[in-house]
Design a protein around this motif. Structure first.
Motif, PDB file in Angstrom:
ATOM      1  N   ARG A 165       0.833  -1.210   0.000  1.00 10.62           N
ATOM      2  CA  ARG A 165       0.000   0.000   0.000  1.00 10.62           C
ATOM      3  C   ARG A 165       0.866   1.258   0.000  1.00 10.62           C
ATOM      4  N   LYS A 166       2.054   1.168   0.607  1.00 11.15           N
ATOM      5  CA  LYS A 166       2.964   2.316   0.570  1.00 11.15           C
ATOM      6  C   LYS A 166       3.450   2.593  -0.854  1.00 11.15           C
ATOM      7  N   LYS A 214       2.802   6.081  -2.551  1.00  9.06           N
ATOM      8  CA  LYS A 214       3.956   6.874  -3.007  1.00  9.06           C
ATOM      9  C   LYS A 214       3.789   7.252  -4.469  1.00  9.06           C
ATOM     10  N   LEU A 241       1.025   7.809  -6.002  1.00  8.65           N
ATOM     11  CA  LEU A 241       0.102   8.949  -6.017  1.00  8.65           C
ATOM     12  C   LEU A 241       0.847  10.238  -5.692  1.00  8.65           C
ATOM     13  N   ALA A 290       1.376  13.256  -8.342  1.00  9.36           N
ATOM     14  CA  ALA A 290       0.772  14.560  -8.031  1.00  9.36           C
ATOM     15  C   ALA A 290       1.842  15.645  -8.062  1.00  9.36           C
ATOM     16  N   LEU A 315      -2.188   9.251 -12.075  1.00 12.47           N
ATOM     17  CA  LEU A 315      -2.869   9.453 -10.786  1.00 12.47           C
ATOM     18  C   LEU A 315      -4.140   8.608 -10.722  1.00 12.47           C
ATOM     19  N   PHE A 340      -5.542  -1.551   0.629  1.00 14.01           N
ATOM     20  CA  PHE A 340      -5.834  -1.326   2.046  1.00 14.01           C
ATOM     21  C   PHE A 340      -6.782  -2.378   2.614  1.00 14.01           C
ATOM     22  N   GLY A 342       2.560   0.731   9.434  1.00 19.23           N
ATOM     23  CA  GLY A 342       2.911   1.819   8.536  1.00 19.23           C
ATOM     24  C   GLY A 342       2.436   3.113   9.161  1.00 19.23           C
ATOM     25  N   GLU A 343       1.856   3.966   8.343  1.00 23.69           N
ATOM     26  CA  GLU A 343       1.330   5.231   8.859  1.00 23.69           C
ATOM     27  C   GLU A 343      -0.191   5.216   8.925  1.00 23.69           C
ATOM     28  N   SER A 344      -0.774   4.043   8.783  1.00 19.10           N
ATOM     29  CA  SER A 344      -2.234   3.950   8.825  1.00 19.10           C
ATOM     30  C   SER A 344      -2.727   3.922  10.262  1.00 19.10           C
ATOM     31  N   VAL A 355      -8.664   3.145   9.890  1.00 21.95           N
ATOM     32  CA  VAL A 355      -8.848   2.737   8.492  1.00 21.95           C
ATOM     33  C   VAL A 355      -9.794   1.536   8.445  1.00 21.95           C
ATOM     34  N   PHE A 402     -13.805   5.018   5.182  1.00 22.54           N
ATOM     35  CA  PHE A 402     -12.511   5.027   4.498  1.00 22.54           C
ATOM     36  C   PHE A 402     -12.669   4.585   3.040  1.00 22.54           C
ATOM     37  N   LEU A 450      -8.837  16.411  -5.565  1.00 15.26           N
ATOM     38  CA  LEU A 450      -7.748  15.735  -4.849  1.00 15.26           C
ATOM     39  C   LEU A 450      -7.970  15.879  -3.344  1.00 15.26           C
ATOM     40  N   THR A 451      -8.644  14.877  -2.802  1.00 17.51           N
ATOM     41  CA  THR A 451      -9.069  14.901  -1.402  1.00 17.51           C
ATOM     42  C   THR A 451      -8.001  14.297  -0.487  1.00 17.51           C
ATOM     43  N   CYS A 492      -8.331  13.105   3.862  1.00 16.34           N
ATOM     44  CA  CYS A 492      -8.240  11.706   4.297  1.00 16.34           C
ATOM     45  C   CYS A 492      -7.019  11.500   5.186  1.00 16.34           C
ATOM     46  N   ARG A 540      -4.316   9.024   8.600  1.00 18.88           N
ATOM     47  CA  ARG A 540      -2.882   8.777   8.507  1.00 18.88           C
ATOM     48  C   ARG A 540      -2.167   9.446   9.677  1.00 18.88           C
TER      49      ARG A 540
END
Ligand code: HEC
Length: 146
Positions: A33-34, A38, A40, A44, A67, A78, A85-87, A91, A98, A132-133, A137, A142
């Motif tokens: 998922r990282k 990444k 994304l 961006a 993207l 996910f 991780g950073e989740s 989540v 989510f 681009l939300t 989120c 996160r």
């Protein structure tokens, strides 16, 4: 051979024999998922550079498409309930919300890719911020590690 090439070579053998069974261990789930997130982030950032006149403008549409592609990979990445991780644990505790947000990002970026293909940056520009939300989120789900 570097590690990436070894991995690719390994995968080539594995797919020649048969597709490897999918049994990700927790570290793989988090790494995967990282990698997607990444992508994304990188796309961006690259897209923003093309808008700012710092990078080739003709790549703008390709970055928007990338993207949209990465956003379409995110939800399934996910799905396994593997905190870390950073989740934040939310989540999975608030999966309905989510997953709704992630599907929104997927739909929004797909729409941007359509607009980019027909009208380029002029068509995408006005929609960019609301589509681009990312930040809302991240603020909720996160926990950034410094
Ligand atoms: C539906 C929620 C959600 C949306 C929308 C979202 N993200 Fe994320 N993002 C997360 C979560 C959760 C993590 C933490 C993943 C982990 O480490 O387990 C994350 C992590 C990241 C990371 C860090 C990856 C790393 O190096 O560890 C980047 C970069 C990122 N997101 C970029 C983006 C960008 C750019 C967008 C918008 C185009 C976006 N995200 C939209 C939830 C979201």
């Amino acid at each position: 051979m570097n590690r990436f090439l070894q991995t690719v070579a390994g995968l080539a053998f594995a797919t020649a024999a048969a597709l490897p069974a999918f049994a990700a261990d927790p570290t793989d789930v988090i790494d995967y998922r990282k990698h997607v997130m990444k992508t994304l982030g990188e796309q961006a950032a690259a897209m923003a550079m093309t808008l700012q006149g710092k990078a080739p403008a003709e790549n703008f549409t390709l970055h928007v498409q990338a993207l949209a592609n990465a956003a379409s990979q995110a939800l399934v990445a996910f799905e396994p309930n593997v905190p870390g991780g950073e989740s934040k644990p939310d989540v999975w505790a608030k999966w309905d919300d989510f997953s709704k947000r992630m599907k929104e990002l997927e739909a929004n970026t797909a729409e941007l890719a359509k607009l980019a293909a027909s009208g380029g940056a002029a068509a995408v520009g006005p929609k960019l911020q609301s589509a681009l939300t990312c930040k809302s989120c991240h603020d909720t789900y996160r926990q950034e590690k410094k």
